[in-house]
Design a protein around this motif. Structure first.
Motif, PDB file in Angstrom:
ATOM      1  N   GLU A  48       0.939  -1.184   0.049  1.00  0.00           N
ATOM      2  CA  GLU A  48       0.012  -0.086  -0.072  1.00  0.00           C
ATOM      3  C   GLU A  48       0.789   1.408  -0.064  1.00  0.00           C
ATOM      4  N   PHE A  49       1.831   1.344   0.898  1.00  0.00           N
ATOM      5  CA  PHE A  49       2.644   2.555   0.845  1.00  0.00           C
ATOM      6  C   PHE A  49       3.595   2.769  -0.377  1.00  0.00           C
ATOM      7  N   ILE A  59       1.446   4.332  -2.759  1.00  0.00           N
ATOM      8  CA  ILE A  59       1.000   5.668  -2.514  1.00  0.00           C
ATOM      9  C   ILE A  59       2.425   6.479  -2.906  1.00  0.00           C
ATOM     10  N   PHE A  68       2.363   6.909  -6.658  1.00  0.00           N
ATOM     11  CA  PHE A  68       1.441   8.116  -6.997  1.00  0.00           C
ATOM     12  C   PHE A  68       1.917   9.383  -6.710  1.00  0.00           C
ATOM     13  N   GLY A  75       0.945  18.358   2.245  1.00  0.00           N
ATOM     14  CA  GLY A  75       0.314  17.500   1.091  1.00  0.00           C
ATOM     15  C   GLY A  75       0.098  15.981   1.441  1.00  0.00           C
ATOM     16  N   ILE A  76       0.389  15.240   0.628  1.00  0.00           N
ATOM     17  CA  ILE A  76       0.473  13.638   1.137  1.00  0.00           C
ATOM     18  C   ILE A  76       1.099  13.518   2.031  1.00  0.00           C
ATOM     19  N   GLY A  77       1.023  12.495   3.142  1.00  0.00           N
ATOM     20  CA  GLY A  77       1.906  12.058   4.264  1.00  0.00           C
ATOM     21  C   GLY A  77       1.508  12.363   5.544  1.00  0.00           C
ATOM     22  N   ASP A  78       0.161  12.926   5.731  1.00  0.00           N
ATOM     23  CA  ASP A  78      -0.417  13.162   7.253  1.00  0.00           C
ATOM     24  C   ASP A  78      -1.563  12.648   7.173  1.00  0.00           C
ATOM     25  N   ASP A  79      -2.578  12.609   8.269  1.00  0.00           N
ATOM     26  CA  ASP A  79      -3.780  11.994   8.600  1.00  0.00           C
ATOM     27  C   ASP A  79      -4.739  12.813   7.657  1.00  0.00           C
ATOM     28  N   ASP A 134     -11.774   8.703   2.936  1.00  0.00           N
ATOM     29  CA  ASP A 134     -11.488   7.144   3.143  1.00  0.00           C
ATOM     30  C   ASP A 134     -12.589   6.640   2.302  1.00  0.00           C
ATOM     31  N   ASP A 173      -9.442  11.028  11.339  1.00  0.00           N
ATOM     32  CA  ASP A 173      -8.179  11.696  10.769  1.00  0.00           C
ATOM     33  C   ASP A 173      -8.201  13.070  10.940  1.00  0.00           C
ATOM     34  N   ARG A 177       2.271  14.490  12.391  1.00  0.00           N
ATOM     35  CA  ARG A 177       2.799  13.212  12.753  1.00  0.00           C
ATOM     36  C   ARG A 177       4.306  13.781  12.964  1.00  0.00           C
ATOM     37  N   ASP A 189      -3.825   9.172  14.228  1.00  0.00           N
ATOM     38  CA  ASP A 189      -4.669   7.969  14.690  1.00  0.00           C
ATOM     39  C   ASP A 189      -4.258   6.637  14.250  1.00  0.00           C
ATOM     40  N   SER A 195      -4.943   3.853  12.825  1.00  0.00           N
ATOM     41  CA  SER A 195      -5.694   3.078  11.901  1.00  0.00           C
ATOM     42  C   SER A 195      -5.231   2.035  11.428  1.00  0.00           C
ATOM     43  N   ASP A 196      -3.772   1.687  11.592  1.00  0.00           N
ATOM     44  CA  ASP A 196      -3.026   0.533  10.900  1.00  0.00           C
ATOM     45  C   ASP A 196      -2.537  -0.436  12.119  1.00  0.00           C
TER      46      ASP A 196
HETATM   47  P1  ADP Z   1      -4.770   7.726   6.894  1.00  0.00           P
HETATM   48  O1  ADP Z   1      -4.528   5.901   7.287  1.00  0.00           O
HETATM   49  O2  ADP Z   1      -4.337   8.500   7.999  1.00  0.00           O
HETATM   50  O3  ADP Z   1      -6.142   7.673   6.198  1.00  0.00           O
HETATM   51  P2  ADP Z   1      -3.208   6.503   4.734  1.00  0.00           P
HETATM   52  O4  ADP Z   1      -2.044   5.666   5.351  1.00  0.00           O
HETATM   53  O5  ADP Z   1      -4.292   5.940   4.166  1.00  0.00           O
HETATM   54  O6  ADP Z   1      -3.668   7.753   5.951  1.00  0.00           O
HETATM   55  O7  ADP Z   1      -2.570   7.355   3.757  1.00  0.00           O
HETATM   56  C1  ADP Z   1      -1.261   8.113   4.000  1.00  0.00           C
HETATM   57  C2  ADP Z   1      -1.130   9.213   3.152  1.00  0.00           C
HETATM   58  O8  ADP Z   1      -1.104   8.986   1.734  1.00  0.00           O
HETATM   59  C3  ADP Z   1      -2.356  10.236   3.360  1.00  0.00           C
HETATM   60  O9  ADP Z   1      -1.759  11.537   3.050  1.00  0.00           O
HETATM   61  C4  ADP Z   1      -3.104   9.989   2.043  1.00  0.00           C
HETATM   62  O10 ADP Z   1      -4.039  11.225   1.945  1.00  0.00           O
HETATM   63  C5  ADP Z   1      -2.325   9.827   1.011  1.00  0.00           C
HETATM   64  N1  ADP Z   1      -2.799   8.922   0.094  1.00  0.00           N
HETATM   65  C6  ADP Z   1      -3.283   7.561   0.289  1.00  0.00           C
HETATM   66  N2  ADP Z   1      -3.827   7.185  -0.862  1.00  0.00           N
HETATM   67  C7  ADP Z   1      -3.729   7.915  -1.807  1.00  0.00           C
HETATM   68  C8  ADP Z   1      -3.684   7.869  -3.403  1.00  0.00           C
HETATM   69  N3  ADP Z   1      -4.376   7.046  -3.753  1.00  0.00           N
HETATM   70  N4  ADP Z   1      -3.373   9.140  -3.861  1.00  0.00           N
HETATM   71  C9  ADP Z   1      -2.837  10.200  -3.368  1.00  0.00           C
HETATM   72  N5  ADP Z   1      -2.557  10.383  -1.895  1.00  0.00           N
HETATM   73  C10 ADP Z   1      -2.702   9.092  -1.296  1.00  0.00           C
END
Ligand code: ADP
Ligand code: MG
Length: 333
Positions: free
Chosen positions: A8-9, A12, A15, A29-33, A50, A79, A152, A220, A222-223
């Motif tokens: 999953e990571f 991400i 992307f 941007g991407i990388g926090d809740d 979500d 989040d 975070r 939070d 979640s994982d």
């Molecule tokens: P959370 O569990 O807090 O919802 P995630 O672990 O799902 O966070 O996601 C980590 C980060 O990656 C967040 O900033 C989220 O917005 C981003 N992210 C997740 N999926 C995508 C995607 N398909 N495209 C762009 N950003 C993403």
């Protein structure tokens, strides 16, 4: 390479590559809740989304439509809580088979609305389509005072690590839903399955933490703490040492684990979906927040470890120390 190999990571990250540098109005941007945007004004804008898919994240056998409605908004509000809580607005995209009973959609919305209103959140839009199964995506926007956002990153070496509530209940609840044969009493059974089906977003705790102005990092759960504390470590450029014996585990969770011949710690560390908050602060501030949370919110906050220089999450158990970073839930594995 297959997605299950990339993880999953990894996906991400894939992307995330190839985009131009973020402009000044993007604070995170991407990388926090949540993403954090600066619309110019006194408040910042939080954005999170979500998705839940039938037979992947839930089964209609195990979830009432009402509970599903609660869960869809609750996980997004979680989040928002992790960023310090905010005034929120939701957008609901809903796909469902045309032969679904209207009453199901109605019960779903009852749950969604009641949970939203408990936290002053309003539905402002969305999208509706037909689909071969139920697919729900919720996007939540939040408005929060500039100085109040929790990230975070920002944890400091020597900070203590705190978590709210009990960890592992959600995984225990899922186990119970899948294999309902048990000697546990009704109270314990109801408690565990509710902790899985209808998590409570810790909005009030998030606000308490952000209002203190002295919490250094927050996420939070979640994982699972292994994975989520790992995010705090990575973003803060530090490591963490977590004491196994301090992880708060409910009696119901312990009882079920014992009955199934399992170690409840596995659920607590790696199960995920507890939607509790993990935060870091100095020991003095932390003690103060623990007391406030207990008296003002009737919510347990436990010190589970400390931030240290280095990297990764280390679990201390007796005189053993083990690296447990990234052993949490991963959607493609
Ligand atoms: P959370 O569990 O807090 O919802 P995630 O672990 O799902 O966070 O996601 C980590 C980060 O990656 C967040 O900033 C989220 O917005 C981003 N992210 C997740 N999926 C995508 C995607 N398909 N495209 C762009 N950003 C993403
Ligand atoms: Mg999160």
């Amino acid at each position: 390479m297959l997605l299950k190999e990339l993880g999953e990571f990894g996906l991400i990250d894939l992307f995330r590559n190839g985009w131009p540098r973020e402009t000044a109005d993007v604070i995170k941007g991407i990388g926090d809740d949540c993403a954090v945007l600066d619309p110019g004004g006194e408040r910042l804008l939080l954005v999170t989304t979500d998705m839940l898919i039938q037979d992947v994240h839930f089964s209609v056998k195990n979830f009432s439509p009402y509970d599903l409605g609660v869960r869809c908004i609750a996980v997004n509000l979680s989040d928002i809580a992790a960023m310090g809580s905010a005034r929120t607005f939701s957008f609901l995209s809903f796909g469902a088979p045309p032969d679904m009973e209207t009453a199901i959609a109605e019960a779903f919305m009852d749950g969604f609305r009641e949970c939203s209103l408990r936290y002053d959140s309003l539905l402002l839009g969305g999208d509706t389509v037909s689909s071969d199964r139920m697919v729900v995506n919720v996007c939540v926007l939040g408005l929060i005072e500039r100085e109040r956002v929790l990230y975070r990153g920002g944890a400091k070496a020597g900070d203590r690590v705190y978590v709210s509530g009990f960890l592992g209940d959600s995984a225990a609840g899922l186990e119970l839903i899948k294999n309902p044969q048990t000697s546990l009493g009704l109270r314990d059974r109801d408690y565990l399955s509710a902790r899985h089906r209808t998590p409570e977003p810790r909005i009030r705790l998030g606000r308490l933490l952000s209002q203190s102005g002295q919490v250094h990092a927050c996420i939070d759960l979640s994982d699972g703490i292994a994975s989520d504390a790992g995010h705090v470590c990575r973003e803060s450029g530090l490591g963490a040492r977590i004491q196994a014996e301090n992880i708060p585990i409910s009696n119901a969770c312990r009882k079920l684990a014992q009955e199934r011949n399992l170690d409840p710690l596995t659920w607590s560390l790696f199960g995920g979906e507890d939607f509790e908050l993990l935060f870091t602060a100095s020991p003095e501030i932390g003690r103060n927040l623990q007391a406030k949370s207990r008296t003002e919110l009737d919510l347990l906050v436990t010190e589970v470890g400390e931030m240290i220089s280095g990297q990764g999450v280390r679990l201390v158990r007796g005189n053993q120390e083990e690296d447990i970073t990234s052993k949490g839930y991963n959607h493609f594995r």
